[in-house]
Enzyme design. Structure first.
Site, PDB file in Angstrom:
ATOM      1  N   HIS A 270     -18.335  25.817 -12.278  1.00 41.30           N
ATOM      2  CA  HIS A 270     -17.267  26.620 -12.897  1.00 41.30           C
ATOM      3  C   HIS A 270     -17.817  27.523 -14.006  1.00 41.30           C
ATOM      4  O   HIS A 270     -17.170  28.505 -14.359  1.00 41.30           O
ATOM      5  CB  HIS A 270     -16.210  25.712 -13.517  1.00 41.30           C
ATOM      6  CG  HIS A 270     -15.056  25.369 -12.612  1.00 41.30           C
ATOM      7  ND1 HIS A 270     -14.419  26.294 -11.820  1.00 41.30           N
ATOM      8  CD2 HIS A 270     -14.399  24.189 -12.420  1.00 41.30           C
ATOM      9  CE1 HIS A 270     -13.426  25.687 -11.164  1.00 41.30           C
ATOM     10  NE2 HIS A 270     -13.398  24.422 -11.505  1.00 41.30           N
TER      11      HIS A 270
ATOM     12  N   GLU B  15      -6.303  23.192 -20.040  1.00 36.53           N
ATOM     13  CA  GLU B  15      -5.838  23.798 -18.805  1.00 36.53           C
ATOM     14  C   GLU B  15      -4.621  23.012 -18.315  1.00 36.53           C
ATOM     15  O   GLU B  15      -4.654  21.779 -18.348  1.00 36.53           O
ATOM     16  CB  GLU B  15      -6.921  23.752 -17.708  1.00 36.53           C
ATOM     17  CG  GLU B  15      -6.510  24.551 -16.481  1.00 36.53           C
ATOM     18  CD  GLU B  15      -7.593  24.614 -15.383  1.00 36.53           C
ATOM     19  OE1 GLU B  15      -8.644  23.971 -15.547  1.00 36.53           O
ATOM     20  OE2 GLU B  15      -7.355  25.301 -14.391  1.00 36.53           O
TER      21      GLU B  15
ATOM     22  N   GLU C  93     -10.783  27.743  -8.146  1.00 35.30           N
ATOM     23  CA  GLU C  93     -10.854  26.380  -7.595  1.00 35.30           C
ATOM     24  C   GLU C  93     -11.313  26.360  -6.140  1.00 35.30           C
ATOM     25  O   GLU C  93     -12.156  25.540  -5.760  1.00 35.30           O
ATOM     26  CB  GLU C  93      -9.521  25.658  -7.763  1.00 35.30           C
ATOM     27  CG  GLU C  93      -9.116  25.435  -9.227  1.00 35.30           C
ATOM     28  CD  GLU C  93     -10.170  24.708 -10.055  1.00 35.30           C
ATOM     29  OE1 GLU C  93     -11.115  24.138  -9.482  1.00 35.30           O
ATOM     30  OE2 GLU C  93     -10.052  24.702 -11.307  1.00 35.30           O
TER      31      GLU C  93
ATOM     32  N   HIS D 137     -19.295  20.319  -9.581  1.00 36.92           N
ATOM     33  CA  HIS D 137     -18.105  21.185  -9.563  1.00 36.92           C
ATOM     34  C   HIS D 137     -17.855  21.782 -10.950  1.00 36.92           C
ATOM     35  O   HIS D 137     -17.700  22.997 -11.080  1.00 36.92           O
ATOM     36  CB  HIS D 137     -16.900  20.358  -9.100  1.00 36.92           C
ATOM     37  CG  HIS D 137     -15.605  21.106  -9.082  1.00 36.92           C
ATOM     38  ND1 HIS D 137     -15.090  21.664  -7.935  1.00 36.92           N
ATOM     39  CD2 HIS D 137     -14.719  21.406 -10.068  1.00 36.92           C
ATOM     40  CE1 HIS D 137     -13.945  22.272  -8.219  1.00 36.92           C
ATOM     41  NE2 HIS D 137     -13.691  22.123  -9.505  1.00 36.92           N
ATOM     42  N   GLU D 138     -17.841  20.944 -11.952  1.00 34.26           N
ATOM     43  CA  GLU D 138     -17.552  21.454 -13.316  1.00 34.26           C
ATOM     44  C   GLU D 138     -18.667  22.384 -13.771  1.00 34.26           C
ATOM     45  O   GLU D 138     -18.418  23.409 -14.401  1.00 34.26           O
ATOM     46  CB  GLU D 138     -17.369  20.304 -14.305  1.00 34.26           C
ATOM     47  CG  GLU D 138     -16.310  19.280 -13.920  1.00 34.26           C
ATOM     48  CD  GLU D 138     -14.972  19.860 -13.534  1.00 34.26           C
ATOM     49  OE1 GLU D 138     -14.590  20.919 -14.060  1.00 34.26           O
ATOM     50  OE2 GLU D 138     -14.291  19.255 -12.672  1.00 34.26           O
TER      51      GLU D 138
ATOM     52  N   GLY E  64      -9.746  14.769 -12.764  1.00 34.43           N
ATOM     53  CA  GLY E  64     -11.131  14.291 -12.659  1.00 34.43           C
ATOM     54  C   GLY E  64     -11.981  14.717 -13.835  1.00 34.43           C
ATOM     55  O   GLY E  64     -12.660  13.907 -14.464  1.00 34.43           O
ATOM     56  N   ALA E  65     -11.940  16.008 -14.145  1.00 34.95           N
ATOM     57  CA  ALA E  65     -12.772  16.521 -15.232  1.00 34.95           C
ATOM     58  C   ALA E  65     -12.356  17.947 -15.528  1.00 34.95           C
ATOM     59  O   ALA E  65     -11.549  18.534 -14.798  1.00 34.95           O
ATOM     60  CB  ALA E  65     -14.246  16.489 -14.834  1.00 34.95           C
ATOM     61  N   MET E  66     -12.955  18.515 -16.578  1.00 36.72           N
ATOM     62  CA  MET E  66     -12.546  19.856 -17.015  1.00 36.72           C
ATOM     63  C   MET E  66     -13.743  20.656 -17.503  1.00 36.72           C
ATOM     64  O   MET E  66     -14.564  20.164 -18.272  1.00 36.72           O
ATOM     65  CB  MET E  66     -11.495  19.694 -18.115  1.00 36.72           C
ATOM     66  CG  MET E  66     -10.993  20.992 -18.678  1.00 36.72           C
ATOM     67  SD  MET E  66     -10.129  21.969 -17.387  1.00 36.72           S
ATOM     68  CE  MET E  66     -10.513  23.609 -17.965  1.00 36.72           C
ATOM     69  N   GLU E  67     -13.780  21.913 -17.060  1.00 40.22           N
ATOM     70  CA  GLU E  67     -14.961  22.760 -17.209  1.00 40.22           C
ATOM     71  C   GLU E  67     -15.041  23.534 -18.523  1.00 40.22           C
ATOM     72  O   GLU E  67     -15.661  24.609 -18.560  1.00 40.22           O
ATOM     73  CB  GLU E  67     -14.991  23.753 -16.048  1.00 40.22           C
ATOM     74  CG  GLU E  67     -13.878  24.829 -16.084  1.00 40.22           C
ATOM     75  CD  GLU E  67     -12.669  24.539 -15.220  1.00 40.22           C
ATOM     76  OE1 GLU E  67     -12.413  23.347 -14.937  1.00 40.22           O
ATOM     77  OE2 GLU E  67     -11.964  25.487 -14.835  1.00 40.22           O
TER      78      GLU E  67
HETATM   79  N1  0A1 Z   1     -10.023  22.743 -13.689  1.00 39.60           N
HETATM   80  C1  0A1 Z   1     -10.329  21.367 -13.525  1.00 39.60           C
HETATM   81  C2  0A1 Z   1      -9.227  20.451 -13.208  1.00 39.60           C
HETATM   82  C3  0A1 Z   1      -8.136  20.277 -14.172  1.00 39.60           C
HETATM   83  C4  0A1 Z   1      -6.949  20.921 -13.959  1.00 39.60           C
HETATM   84  C5  0A1 Z   1      -5.847  20.675 -14.730  1.00 39.60           C
HETATM   85  C6  0A1 Z   1      -5.973  19.773 -15.705  1.00 39.60           C
HETATM   86  O1  0A1 Z   1      -4.870  19.487 -16.462  1.00 39.60           O
HETATM   87  C7  0A1 Z   1      -3.643  19.894 -15.975  1.00 39.60           C
HETATM   88  C8  0A1 Z   1      -7.148  19.113 -15.946  1.00 39.60           C
HETATM   89  C9  0A1 Z   1      -8.241  19.376 -15.164  1.00 39.60           C
HETATM   90  C10 0A1 Z   1     -11.210  21.236 -12.316  1.00 39.60           C
HETATM   91  O2  0A1 Z   1     -10.988  21.905 -11.311  1.00 39.60           O
HETATM   92  O3  0A1 Z   1     -12.114  20.445 -12.339  1.00 39.60           O
HETATM   93 ZN    ZN Z   2     -12.237  23.047 -10.559  1.00 43.19          ZN
END
Ligand code: 0A1
Ligand code: ZN
Length: 886
Positions: free
Chosen positions: A308, A128, A327, A304-305, A268-271
């Protein structure tokens, strides 16, 4: 890196994709010096975009070395397609076809941490928003959803664990000590949710039985030394899974849910579907190494993750302008979860303080944008407080207007109607409207208009007619590209108190019956009055209860009225808010005295108020701690027309010292009692314990301002003998900001020695020093950059040291000679080449130049111009710098 100006992408230009990808079959061959990616894309023309001729197909691709390309098994040569820096274009010859490609990439050299990269010894991905195009040629847009199978092949010794989305379906051995695993994800998904991990990882395993009785395997993968720090995240995950079933009726859908912790991560993290990838700071926590705040952050981010999976994955975004669709809603969901797990009032206070300090500043700055932006150059720059936190407030307002039940009906309809689709914010609002039979057309201005509305309120009481009139006037300042704003729908929760602090029944003119307690008025006009009837005594209004809308409320409360609200308001949030407004008034008076060169005199009413709160044994200690926390320097900056950094610091420090002196006894008493409890109880990561330690810690930080020997002794004792990081780090921070140099240096050295092998603890060590407001801050930070534990390549380190300095150490960062600005710009220029996303985020403090005096404005702008002229800029940095100077 860009050579020309980046293109502006506009929402109004959105077009459905000409082609779809039904299946995506990927094979990764991972090596130390290169990776080969084979992709087979089973494609067809999008029936929704049918025309006479087949249009050309343009796939996204960046930094890829094309090795082979075939269309329906026919190898293509150089004349059959066109390559650019960002794409590959070819002409399909039938409406359904298969593309096979092989590309060579270099994750081992990827310092931008986007796409496939190495974090330490492991491979991982971050796709992402647009990272997948750095992995293979693809339609890298969220409205192209495909079924993925992924085979990962790597050396068995170094990478015994090979993961991707979905379920593992096959594995095997190769010659030369390599092995492979194939994963299949049964759910269609956009490429931004793809993930791959390869490494020598251990897993904490558990399981969860869903409401309908399916068993889900849960695994948290970490490097072996961190296995003992996963329990809290696992417990949080299970709570989140249960909560989402109960609060939103959402069940998990795969047989396995995995989390992987990596040390180098931009956010922070990724879903990613079934395989969440986390910054290790957002997953690892145990008493000895992580503070209470870190524990709460882990709980919130894990939730949160996980949330998602429905709000983001099952229902995703049509395009990146809709980012807040997933988000904003997911932040609201995680905040409701945290509120339920801990104290709802304290959670609301924290969220509002954060929003008002940071999102309001963004809304007033050069990067201001609406919750659904109209245009962007670089989407990575739009993972903002506006999209996340204000987006959550917008969804919360929908809930306030519809009520909890109506909101749940709306969310049920949304998930049911759009499961498996890529949709828009309009679709979300339409589901809310349809489920409740309401019209939210005007409300949707919250999605399209940027800026923070001001809400001015005036009152008029007519004793003889027993009528009380409240008049509301709203207006919203101009923001870039939006000079004029139309009125918002503002849900205003309020109550009226009588002279003894009791709630008055509320009956509006024309209504048959009175309502008791809080009620919500929906403001819709630029100016609007509401008349309450049968009001026997002049009431005191309690306005915007629970912060029911993200606006700047203005009502001419006297200090005595604020004191009264602090004591009597039935709304816990507004009791705190009254205390904050009182403190703001008192601090602004001190700031004025400082600027006029007068002696500072603190209004004793603030002391009386805090004394009463400290003495209130019935009050949640977390609330006591919140009330004792004066508005931050950053918040005082935000609410100033022109911020006088030095006056703000001097005034706030003067007030803190005065509080410490005047309330020494009660502070000491509450400190000692809670410290004693900490000594007697083992660490527990639970609300009541967080609350107790929060009060203990803020009391200690006040007490140290007295510079008394008994406080020094207590602090050193707490530092040395406490069994948890919350108490230890607080004691360290108190020593660092104290004048006791010998004790401070000994504690810092001791701490670094003990925790030198734990990078997350060392981040806290860097942050505590970066936040030291005593003179010489910049020099200390520069020296710390040479510490062996520091590296610009790790985003957590950059945030812990440089970010903390520029955002939290305002007196040092804003030194009148501009040295702080020059330093920050230097780091941005270096990071621009290493990690553009981090560079663009780091420069935010420079963009706020309009807030400061003319000299500082000139210095700040000069640094922005120096960055602009420094050579080839990433689109990330270019966008922020150019918009800030426009
Ligand atoms: N979607 C994830 C956050 C996220 C967004 C962008 C990133 O790279 C550009 C990485 C993580 C969340 O809302 O937790
Ligand atoms: Zn998110």
């Amino acid at each position: 890196m860009r050579t020309e100006q980046p293109k502006v992408i506009r929402l109004q230009d959105y077009q459905a994709p000409a082609y779809l990808i039904d299946e995506t079959h990927l094979t990764f061959e991972l090596f130390e010096d290169r990776t080969l990616v084979h992709a087979q894309l089973v494609m067809r023309r999008n029936p929704a975009s049918e025309g006479a001729a087949l249009p050309p197909l343009t796939l996204h691709g960046q930094e890829l070395q094309l090795q082979a390309l075939a269309l329906d098994d026919r190898p293509l040569g150089g004349g059959d397609y066109q390559l650019s820096d960002e794409s590959l274009t070819l002409q399909p010859t039938s409406a359904a076809f298969v593309i096979d490609s092989t590309v060579l990439i270099h994750p081992e050299n990827n310092t931008a941490l986007e796409g496939l990269y190495k974090s330490g010894k492991m491979f991982c991905t971050q796709c992402e928003a647009e990272g997948f195009r750095k992995i293979t040629y693809y339609l890298d847009r969220p409205d192209v959803m495909s079924r993925f199978t992924t085979t990962v092949s790597a050396e068995r010794q170094r990478y015994p664990v090979l993961l991707s989305n979905g379920n593992p379906i096959a594995s095997g051995e190769e010659e030369d000590g390599r092995h492979w695993v194939t994963w299949e994800d049964p759910f269609r998904k956009p490429a931004y949710l793809f993930a791959l991990v390869a490494g020598d990882l251990w897993a904490l395993e558990d399981s969860f039985v869903t409401a309908s009785g399916r068993e889900v395997a849960l695994r948290i993968y970490v490097e072996p030394e961190n296995l003992d720090k996963c329990q809290h995240a696992m417990g949080s995950l299970k709570k989140a899974m249960r909560w989402d079933e109960e609060a939103y009726g959402r069940e998990y859908d795969l047989d396995i849910f995995m989390i992987v912790a990596v040390n180098d991560f931009n956010m922070g993290a990724m879903e990613n579907k079934g395989l969440n990838i986390f910054n290790s700071s957002a997953v690892l926590a145990r008493a000895e190494t992580a503070t209470d705040a870190a524990h709460q952050r882990v709980e919130a981010i894990v939730a949160h993750e996980y949330f998602h999976n429905w709000s983001g994955n099952r229902v995703t975004c049509r395009d990146w302008f809709q980012l807040s669709l997933k988000e904003g809603f997911t932040v609201l969901r995680d905040s409701q979860f945290s509120a339920d797990m801990n104290s709802p009032t304290v959670k609301r206070i924290e969220d509002v303080a954060y929003l008002r300090t940071h999102q309001f500043a963004e809304d007033a700055g050069p990067m201001a944008h609406s919750v659904r932006p109209e245009s962007y150059m670089e989407i990575s720059n739009f993972y903002t407080l506006t999209i996340y936190e204000k987006g959550a407030e917008v969804v919360r307002m929908i809930q306030t207007l519809l009520g909890a039940e109506g909101f749940r009906k709306g969310s049920d309809l949304y998930f049911e109607r759009h499961d498996g689709q890529a949709v828009t914010c309009d679709d979300f609002v339409r589901a809310m409207e349809d489920a409740n039979g309401v019209d939210l057309t005007q409300f949707k201005r919250w999605y399209s208009q940027a800026g923070t509305p001001r809400l001015q309120v005036s009152e008029d009481y007519d004793a003889s007619a027993r009528r009380y009139r409240l008049t509301f006037r709203q207006n919203c300042p101009a923001t870039p590209q939006q000079a004029e704003k139309l009125p918002f729908v503002i849900p205003l929760a309020l109550g009226l108190l009588d002279g003894r602090g009791r709630e008055l029944p509320l009956r509006l003119e024309g209504e048959a019956q009175a309502v008791s307690g809080t009620r919500v008025l929906a403001l819709t006009e630029a100016e609007q009055s509401f008349v309450f009837v049968d009001v026997d005594t002049r009431p005191l209004p309690s306005l915007l209860r629970g912060f029911s809308a993200p606006v700047k409320l203005e009502f001419p409360y006297s200090r005595d009225q604020l004191l009264f609200l602090m004591q009597h308001d039935s709304d816990g949030f507004n009791r705190w808010e009254a205390g904050q407004q009182l403190a703001v008034q008192v601090l602004q008076e001190l700031i004025g005295q400082h600027r006029a060169g007068e002696a500072l005199r603190l209004d004793p009413r603030l002391l009386d108020a805090l004394r009463a709160v400290l003495a209130d044994a019935a009050l949640d200690p977390a609330m006591v701690a919140e009330v004792l926390s004066l508005p931050s320097e950053a918040y005082l900056t935000e609410i100033s027309e022109v911020a006088d950094v030095d006056a703000i610091h001097a005034a706030r420090e003067f007030a803190r010292k005065a509080i410490a002196e005047a309330l020494y006894q009660p502070l000491w008493q509450r400190y000692s009692a809670n410290r004693e409890l900490s000594r007697q109880t083992a660490y527990v990561a639970e609300a009541a314990h967080f609350a107790r330690r929060a009060l203990q810690n803020i009391a200690l930080s006040y007490l140290m301002l007295s510079e008394r020997a008994e406080v020094l002794e207590a602090t050193v004792e707490q530092f040395r003998s406490s069994d948890n990081m919350t108490e230890r780090l607080n004691a360290l921070a108190v020593l660092v900001n104290s004048p006791f140099e010998a004790e401070r240096d000994a504690a810092l050295a001791d701490f670094a020695e003990q925790f030198r092998d734990d990078p997350l603890v060392m981040d806290q060590w860097f942050s505590v020093q970066a936040g030291n407001t005593r003179p010489g801050g910049l020099e200390r930070v520069q020296a710390l950059m040479r510490h062996p534990a520091f590296t610009l390549k790790n985003p957590n380190k950059v945030r812990a040291l440089i970010g903390a300095f520029a955002n939290q150490n305002l007196v040092n960062f804003h030194q009148g000679d501009g040295s702080g600005y020059r330093f920050l710009a230097d780091q941005v220029i270096t990071l621009n080449a290493l990690n553009p996303q981090i560079a663009a985020r780091l420069l935010a403090p420079l963009t706020r130049w309009r807030k400061y005096d003319e000299r500082r404005q000139a210095l700040l702008k000069a640094e922005l111009e120096r960055i602009l002229a420094s050579g080839e800029l990433s689109s990330d940095v270019y966008e922020v710098v150019s918009k800030s100077l426009a």
